[in-house]
Enzyme design. Structure first.
Site, PDB file in Angstrom:
ATOM      1  N   ARG A 122     -14.604  -2.273  12.169  1.00  0.00           N
ATOM      2  CA  ARG A 122     -15.422  -1.178  12.719  1.00  0.00           C
ATOM      3  C   ARG A 122     -15.190   0.152  11.999  1.00  0.00           C
ATOM      4  O   ARG A 122     -15.453   1.222  12.546  1.00  0.00           O
ATOM      5  CB  ARG A 122     -15.208  -1.020  14.228  1.00  0.00           C
ATOM      6  CG  ARG A 122     -15.668  -2.232  15.027  1.00  0.00           C
ATOM      7  CD  ARG A 122     -15.814  -1.895  16.502  1.00  0.00           C
ATOM      8  NE  ARG A 122     -16.376  -3.043  17.224  1.00  0.00           N
ATOM      9  CZ  ARG A 122     -15.667  -3.922  17.900  1.00  0.00           C
ATOM     10  NH1 ARG A 122     -14.351  -3.811  17.926  1.00  0.00           N
ATOM     11  NH2 ARG A 122     -16.245  -4.918  18.537  1.00  0.00           N
ATOM     12  N   LYS A 144     -24.403   7.730   2.371  1.00  0.00           N
ATOM     13  CA  LYS A 144     -25.320   6.608   2.542  1.00  0.00           C
ATOM     14  C   LYS A 144     -24.697   5.364   1.918  1.00  0.00           C
ATOM     15  O   LYS A 144     -24.331   5.365   0.738  1.00  0.00           O
ATOM     16  CB  LYS A 144     -26.668   6.885   1.875  1.00  0.00           C
ATOM     17  CG  LYS A 144     -27.607   7.728   2.703  1.00  0.00           C
ATOM     18  CD  LYS A 144     -28.988   7.758   2.047  1.00  0.00           C
ATOM     19  CE  LYS A 144     -29.990   8.524   2.861  1.00  0.00           C
ATOM     20  NZ  LYS A 144     -31.331   8.533   2.232  1.00  0.00           N
ATOM     21  N   GLU A 186     -32.277  11.574 -11.750  1.00  0.00           N
ATOM     22  CA  GLU A 186     -31.851  12.141 -10.467  1.00  0.00           C
ATOM     23  C   GLU A 186     -31.472  13.613 -10.617  1.00  0.00           C
ATOM     24  O   GLU A 186     -31.698  14.426  -9.703  1.00  0.00           O
ATOM     25  CB  GLU A 186     -30.685  11.343  -9.894  1.00  0.00           C
ATOM     26  CG  GLU A 186     -31.034   9.940  -9.417  1.00  0.00           C
ATOM     27  CD  GLU A 186     -31.757   9.931  -8.064  1.00  0.00           C
ATOM     28  OE1 GLU A 186     -31.952  11.018  -7.477  1.00  0.00           O
ATOM     29  OE2 GLU A 186     -32.121   8.833  -7.611  1.00  0.00           O
ATOM     30  N   LYS A 229     -26.878  18.612  -3.495  1.00  0.00           N
ATOM     31  CA  LYS A 229     -26.826  17.530  -2.514  1.00  0.00           C
ATOM     32  C   LYS A 229     -25.872  17.875  -1.385  1.00  0.00           C
ATOM     33  O   LYS A 229     -26.160  17.599  -0.210  1.00  0.00           O
ATOM     34  CB  LYS A 229     -26.431  16.213  -3.166  1.00  0.00           C
ATOM     35  CG  LYS A 229     -26.507  15.058  -2.162  1.00  0.00           C
ATOM     36  CD  LYS A 229     -26.690  13.712  -2.783  1.00  0.00           C
ATOM     37  CE  LYS A 229     -26.978  12.654  -1.705  1.00  0.00           C
ATOM     38  NZ  LYS A 229     -27.123  11.307  -2.277  1.00  0.00           N
ATOM     39  N   GLU A 239     -30.281  12.462   7.856  1.00  0.00           N
ATOM     40  CA  GLU A 239     -31.682  12.413   7.432  1.00  0.00           C
ATOM     41  C   GLU A 239     -32.653  12.527   8.611  1.00  0.00           C
ATOM     42  O   GLU A 239     -33.645  11.822   8.708  1.00  0.00           O
ATOM     43  CB  GLU A 239     -31.959  11.136   6.630  1.00  0.00           C
ATOM     44  CG  GLU A 239     -33.114  11.271   5.640  1.00  0.00           C
ATOM     45  CD  GLU A 239     -33.235  10.087   4.707  1.00  0.00           C
ATOM     46  OE1 GLU A 239     -34.139   9.277   4.908  1.00  0.00           O
ATOM     47  OE2 GLU A 239     -32.412   9.979   3.767  1.00  0.00           O
ATOM     48  N   ARG A 243     -32.751  16.480   4.853  1.00  0.00           N
ATOM     49  CA  ARG A 243     -32.202  15.544   3.867  1.00  0.00           C
ATOM     50  C   ARG A 243     -33.279  14.642   3.271  1.00  0.00           C
ATOM     51  O   ARG A 243     -33.110  14.114   2.168  1.00  0.00           O
ATOM     52  CB  ARG A 243     -31.080  14.701   4.498  1.00  0.00           C
ATOM     53  CG  ARG A 243     -30.417  13.778   3.490  1.00  0.00           C
ATOM     54  CD  ARG A 243     -29.168  13.114   4.021  1.00  0.00           C
ATOM     55  NE  ARG A 243     -28.615  12.200   3.029  1.00  0.00           N
ATOM     56  CZ  ARG A 243     -27.389  11.697   3.066  1.00  0.00           C
ATOM     57  NH1 ARG A 243     -26.577  12.009   4.056  1.00  0.00           N
ATOM     58  NH2 ARG A 243     -26.961  10.882   2.122  1.00  0.00           N
ATOM     59  N   ASN A 247     -35.487  12.306  -1.090  1.00  0.00           N
ATOM     60  CA  ASN A 247     -36.249  11.094  -1.382  1.00  0.00           C
ATOM     61  C   ASN A 247     -37.455  11.355  -2.274  1.00  0.00           C
ATOM     62  O   ASN A 247     -38.284  10.458  -2.454  1.00  0.00           O
ATOM     63  CB  ASN A 247     -36.722  10.448  -0.066  1.00  0.00           C
ATOM     64  CG  ASN A 247     -35.578   9.878   0.739  1.00  0.00           C
ATOM     65  OD1 ASN A 247     -34.632   9.323   0.185  1.00  0.00           O
ATOM     66  ND2 ASN A 247     -35.640  10.041   2.052  1.00  0.00           N
ATOM     67  N   HIS A 250     -38.803   8.634  -4.506  1.00  0.00           N
ATOM     68  CA  HIS A 250     -38.174   7.383  -4.101  1.00  0.00           C
ATOM     69  C   HIS A 250     -39.087   6.475  -3.288  1.00  0.00           C
ATOM     70  O   HIS A 250     -38.841   5.269  -3.214  1.00  0.00           O
ATOM     71  CB  HIS A 250     -36.901   7.668  -3.299  1.00  0.00           C
ATOM     72  CG  HIS A 250     -35.756   8.151  -4.133  1.00  0.00           C
ATOM     73  ND1 HIS A 250     -35.808   9.310  -4.862  1.00  0.00           N
ATOM     74  CD2 HIS A 250     -34.517   7.617  -4.348  1.00  0.00           C
ATOM     75  CE1 HIS A 250     -34.656   9.477  -5.499  1.00  0.00           C
ATOM     76  NE2 HIS A 250     -33.859   8.477  -5.201  1.00  0.00           N
ATOM     77  N   HIS A 254     -38.854   2.978  -4.943  1.00  0.00           N
ATOM     78  CA  HIS A 254     -38.263   1.769  -4.363  1.00  0.00           C
ATOM     79  C   HIS A 254     -39.254   0.605  -4.375  1.00  0.00           C
ATOM     80  O   HIS A 254     -38.871  -0.553  -4.600  1.00  0.00           O
ATOM     81  CB  HIS A 254     -37.794   2.037  -2.940  1.00  0.00           C
ATOM     82  CG  HIS A 254     -36.504   2.787  -2.865  1.00  0.00           C
ATOM     83  ND1 HIS A 254     -36.024   3.327  -1.700  1.00  0.00           N
ATOM     84  CD2 HIS A 254     -35.576   3.084  -3.813  1.00  0.00           C
ATOM     85  CE1 HIS A 254     -34.861   3.933  -1.935  1.00  0.00           C
ATOM     86  NE2 HIS A 254     -34.575   3.797  -3.203  1.00  0.00           N
ATOM     87  N   HIS A 267     -32.872   2.013 -11.307  1.00  0.00           N
ATOM     88  CA  HIS A 267     -33.267   2.920 -10.226  1.00  0.00           C
ATOM     89  C   HIS A 267     -33.824   4.247 -10.750  1.00  0.00           C
ATOM     90  O   HIS A 267     -34.886   4.707 -10.308  1.00  0.00           O
ATOM     91  CB  HIS A 267     -32.070   3.177  -9.310  1.00  0.00           C
ATOM     92  CG  HIS A 267     -32.365   4.113  -8.187  1.00  0.00           C
ATOM     93  ND1 HIS A 267     -33.241   3.808  -7.168  1.00  0.00           N
ATOM     94  CD2 HIS A 267     -31.917   5.384  -7.939  1.00  0.00           C
ATOM     95  CE1 HIS A 267     -33.314   4.833  -6.327  1.00  0.00           C
ATOM     96  NE2 HIS A 267     -32.524   5.794  -6.769  1.00  0.00           N
TER      97      HIS A 267
END
Length: 361
Positions: A122, A144, A186, A229, A239, A243, A247, A250, A254, A267
């Site tokens: 956990r 993330k 990026e 960032k 997000e 935030r 993206n 993206h 993606h 990517h």
């Protein structure tokens, strides 16, 4: 040490250490962060061959009891089967709740190892040691973590912050040129979404950006990207709002990765194409000038990044968009620009315009 960038998140705050030749101090930095006991280094065959021993020795010299597991490189490794295999490796390494995981490698290793850390027992601490430019400026910062499933990229994961990030710029000297260029995509993104003067600097230095030996310029690029960032994540860790601007490029990016097959476009290449697409949509919907859209396309092209994906049908991309995690009620949400350095999130784009812009690229 060239840069220390703080990420302010209350009791989950941490430092991004950016410098050249700092792998030898990973163990000392982990000790400074209050970590103790056993740890598991998770890396891939390429990175482990170059840097695994140095990180292992640094941890051992600092009084830790490290183990190391080496995985195949590539996006296909970021999957559920590897997660369960790594849980078993954690057990074999004798990890408990006071132990920690070290993610050594690019974005795939960071996302995968971070998700294992977030879920094993956990949640146990982890440390990011990114060795690709993309990981240094993007995936290692902000918490993330996650894996891919057949239906899409990063659809399973958790927000889980590292204890620290150690970005050694010297590791970029062994990075393949294609992967280095992907990281530059990026970096350009941060200028588009947040910092127009930074974007202008990148334009002015575009011929020098691919030179990994330019340590001063490289440190400035990585440092400013991490600052942007960190500022965004500090305001919106999970997000829920701001935030989402990270993206930019993206949403379609993606989809390109999924439809083309993971690895056909790395990517950053997919993000470059997605950014050009988002810029053209922005001209139609949010007032971005055609001249600024041209500037965005030009800088990616000047960095030898793709700005189009010939052969990819819009219908298949639209199907992939329907399961993107940014899609709500079947409608994908786009980050769009009104000018370079200023964007908005949560934009819906009419179906006919989405297709029109794609087919016009």
């Amino acid at each position: 040490m060239l840069y220390d960038v703080p990420v302010h998140l209350g009791d989950r705050s941490y430092i991004i250490h950016i410098g050249a030749g700092i792998l030898d101090s990973v163990g000392a930095r982990c000790a400074d962060a209050g970590l103790k006991g056993k740890c598991l280094i998770i890396t891939d065959e390429n990175v482990g061959g170059h840097y695994g021993d140095a990180v292992f020795q640094s941890l051992e010299n600092a009084g830790f009891s490290p183990s190391m597991v080496t995985l195949p490189p590539g996006e296909q490794t970021k999957c559920g089967d590897q997660v369960f295999a790594l849980y078993s490796e954690c057990i074999r390494a004798g990890l408990d709740r006071k132990s920690f995981i070290v993610a050594l490698g690019g974005g795939v290793m960071g996302d995968l190892a971070g998700f294992v850390a977030a879920s094993f027992l956990r949640g146990i601490p982890f440390v990011q040691v990114p060795t690709s430019l993309l990981a240094m400026v993007d995936s290692s910062v902000g918490g993330k973590t996650g894996i891919n499933i057949p239906e899409g990229k990063n659809l399973v994961g958790a927000f889980y912050q590292p204890e620290l990030v150690m970005a050694d710029l010297d590791t970029l000297k062994t990075l393949p040129p294609r992967e280095y260029a992907a990281g530059l995509a990026e970096i350009v993104k941060y200028g588009i979404i947040y910092d127009a003067p930074f974007f202008r600097t990148l334009e002015e230095q575009v011929e020098n950006l691919p030179d990994v030996g330019n340590a001063e310029l490289l440190a400035k690029m990585v440092g400013r990207s991490c600052e942007v960032k960190a500022e965004v994540v500090a305001q919106d860790e999970r997000e829920g709002g701001l935030r989402a601007i990270l993206n930019f490029g993206h949403t379609v990016g993606h989809a390109i990765e999924k439809v083309a097959g993971y690895g056909e476009y790395v990517h950053g290449e997919a993000v470059a194409i997605g950014s050009v697409y988002a810029a053209r949509v922005s001209v139609e919907l949010t007032g971005l000038s055609p001249a600024d859209a041209d500037r965005i396309e030009r800088i990616f092209a000047d960095l030898n990044l793709p700005v189009r994906a010939p052969g990819l049908e819009w219908g298949k991309l639209r199907e992939a968009l329907s399961v993107d995690k940014k899609t709500i009620g079947g409608m994908p949400k786009f980050v769009l620009a009104s000018e370079i350095g200023k964007v908005s999130f949560g934009n819906e784009v009419p179906e006919e315009l989405m297709e029109k812009i794609w087919t016009s690229l």
